[in-house]
Design an enzyme around this catalytic site. Structure first.
Site, PDB file in Angstrom:
ATOM      1  N   ASP A  67       0.688  -1.456   0.111  1.00 21.09           N
ATOM      2  CA  ASP A  67      -0.217  -0.178   0.107  1.00 21.09           C
ATOM      3  C   ASP A  67       1.046   0.977   0.296  1.00 21.09           C
ATOM      4  OD1 ASP A  67       0.991  -0.564   2.588  1.00 21.09           O
ATOM      5  OD2 ASP A  67      -0.832  -1.223   3.422  1.00 21.09           O
ATOM      6  N   ASN A 136      -6.864  -2.749  14.672  1.00 21.41           N
ATOM      7  CA  ASN A 136      -8.010  -3.487  13.831  1.00 21.41           C
ATOM      8  C   ASN A 136      -8.458  -4.412  13.389  1.00 21.41           C
ATOM      9  OD1 ASN A 136      -7.402  -2.742  11.260  1.00 21.41           O
ATOM     10  ND2 ASN A 136      -8.434  -0.518  11.514  1.00 21.41           N
ATOM     11  N   HIS A 138      -6.529  -4.314  10.323  1.00 21.61           N
ATOM     12  CA  HIS A 138      -6.420  -4.575   8.256  1.00 21.61           C
ATOM     13  C   HIS A 138      -5.192  -5.152   7.649  1.00 21.61           C
ATOM     14  CE1 HIS A 138      -3.813  -0.781   9.264  1.00 21.61           C
ATOM     15  NE2 HIS A 138      -3.506  -1.608   9.123  1.00 21.61           N
ATOM     16  N   GLU A 143      -9.257  -2.200   5.583  1.00 15.21           N
ATOM     17  CA  GLU A 143     -10.207  -1.956   6.746  1.00 15.21           C
ATOM     18  C   GLU A 143     -10.951  -2.837   6.850  1.00 15.21           C
ATOM     19  OE1 GLU A 143      -7.656   0.054   8.275  1.00 15.21           O
ATOM     20  OE2 GLU A 143      -8.224   2.168   8.198  1.00 15.21           O
TER      21      GLU A 143
HETATM   22  P1  PGA Z   1       2.625  -1.705  12.396  1.00 14.43           P
HETATM   23  O1  PGA Z   1       1.556  -1.718  11.190  1.00 14.43           O
HETATM   24  O2  PGA Z   1       3.719  -3.042  11.898  1.00 14.43           O
HETATM   25  O3  PGA Z   1       3.351  -0.791  13.000  1.00 14.43           O
HETATM   26  O4  PGA Z   1       1.708  -2.959  13.819  1.00 14.43           O
HETATM   27  C1  PGA Z   1       1.258  -3.024  10.868  1.00 14.43           C
HETATM   28  C2  PGA Z   1      -0.177  -2.861  10.229  1.00 14.43           C
HETATM   29  O5  PGA Z   1      -0.820  -1.658  10.096  1.00 14.43           O
HETATM   30  O6  PGA Z   1      -0.490  -3.090   8.997  1.00 14.43           O
END
Ligand code: PGA
Length: 247
Positions: A67, A136, A138, A143
């Protein structure tokens, strides 16, 4: 689904790196899907160390990042492209032409997402999708919601996701872009293998929900339960809520 738990985040990252290096040794022209975030930083460090030690040749590897923020691209300080350049692309012998990140600055984002899907197809699909998981649930920027986009698409970011990315924007979450481009959940699930890396106590609850809860678009990572070849790499903290549940 194969779940492995390590005593620390560093050990989990080394284990994920070893999995990737093992695949790379067998298949020098590996096609990788790659994540950004805090979690993969020690993983990228381990890959860079292996390369410096002469144990990893990335010259034939192709990468596709999951992304990118809308409006940002290579050279922008907060972009995922810049993150990848800092943490991996500049640290190993990946060919720039073989590293792909969605261009958040593309004028015509519809064209950009179609181009990305075409590139993945032309590369023969993704062999190993390395994934993180948001608090969450995702995957990439897919999302939670009533429905998920199968293919690469433009997405509105949840406030929590923008807050989680504030560190890239001087800790000002209001400066985090409101939209992003993301690989679709179907594009991710089309990968021949997925490696999910999650570390830290903040991920414990969502890891348990994603791996052992119902399969639901409200927890996009729960869709991984439908994939035949998923390796989950956790540290003890992220695995804490799994203890009483069967995976
Ligand atoms: P993080 O992000 O490694 O900073 O926790 C993971 C994500 O949001 O996919």
């Amino acid at each position: 689904m194969h779940v492995t738990t390590y005593s620390s985040a560093a050990r989990a990252a080394s284990a994920a790196a070893a999995l990737i290096l093992g695949r790379l040794a067998r298949q020098p022209s590996l096609v990788l899907g790659l994540p950004t975030g805090h979690t993969p930083i020690p993983l990228y460090r381990a890959l860079a160390r292996a390369h410096r030690a002469g144990r990893a040749d990335f010259s034939r590897v192709t990468t596709f990042n999951l992304d990118e923020f809308a409006g940002l691209g290579a050279g922008d300080p907060g972009s995922y492209h810049t993150f990848m350049t800092t943490h991996l692309f500049s640290q190993v012998n990946l060919r720039p032409a073989h590293t792909h990140v969605l261009d958040g600055r593309a004028h015509d984002w519809r064209r950009e997402i179609a181009r990305y899907e075409r590139l993945i197809e032309r590369a023969g699909g993704i062999d190993v999708a390395v994934l993180g998981i948001g608090r969450n649930g995702h995957l990439g920027f897919n999302e939670p919601g009533d429905q998920l986009d199968a293919r690469t698409h433009r997405v509105a970011l949840r406030p929590g996701t923008r807050r989680a990315n504030a560190v890239l924007f001087g800790n000002r979450w209001q400066d985090v872009p409101t939209h992003a481009l993301s690989m679709g959940i179907g594009t991710i699930l089309n990968a021949r293998c997925a490696i999910l890396l999650a570390t830290g106590a903040a991920k414990a609850r969502i890891v348990a929900r994603a791996l052992t809860g119902p399969i639901t678009t409200r927890v996009p990572a729960s869709l991984l339960q439908t994939h035949p070849d998923v390796i989950v790499v956790l540290d003890r903290e992220a695995a804490a809520a799994l203890q009483d549940r069967r995976v």
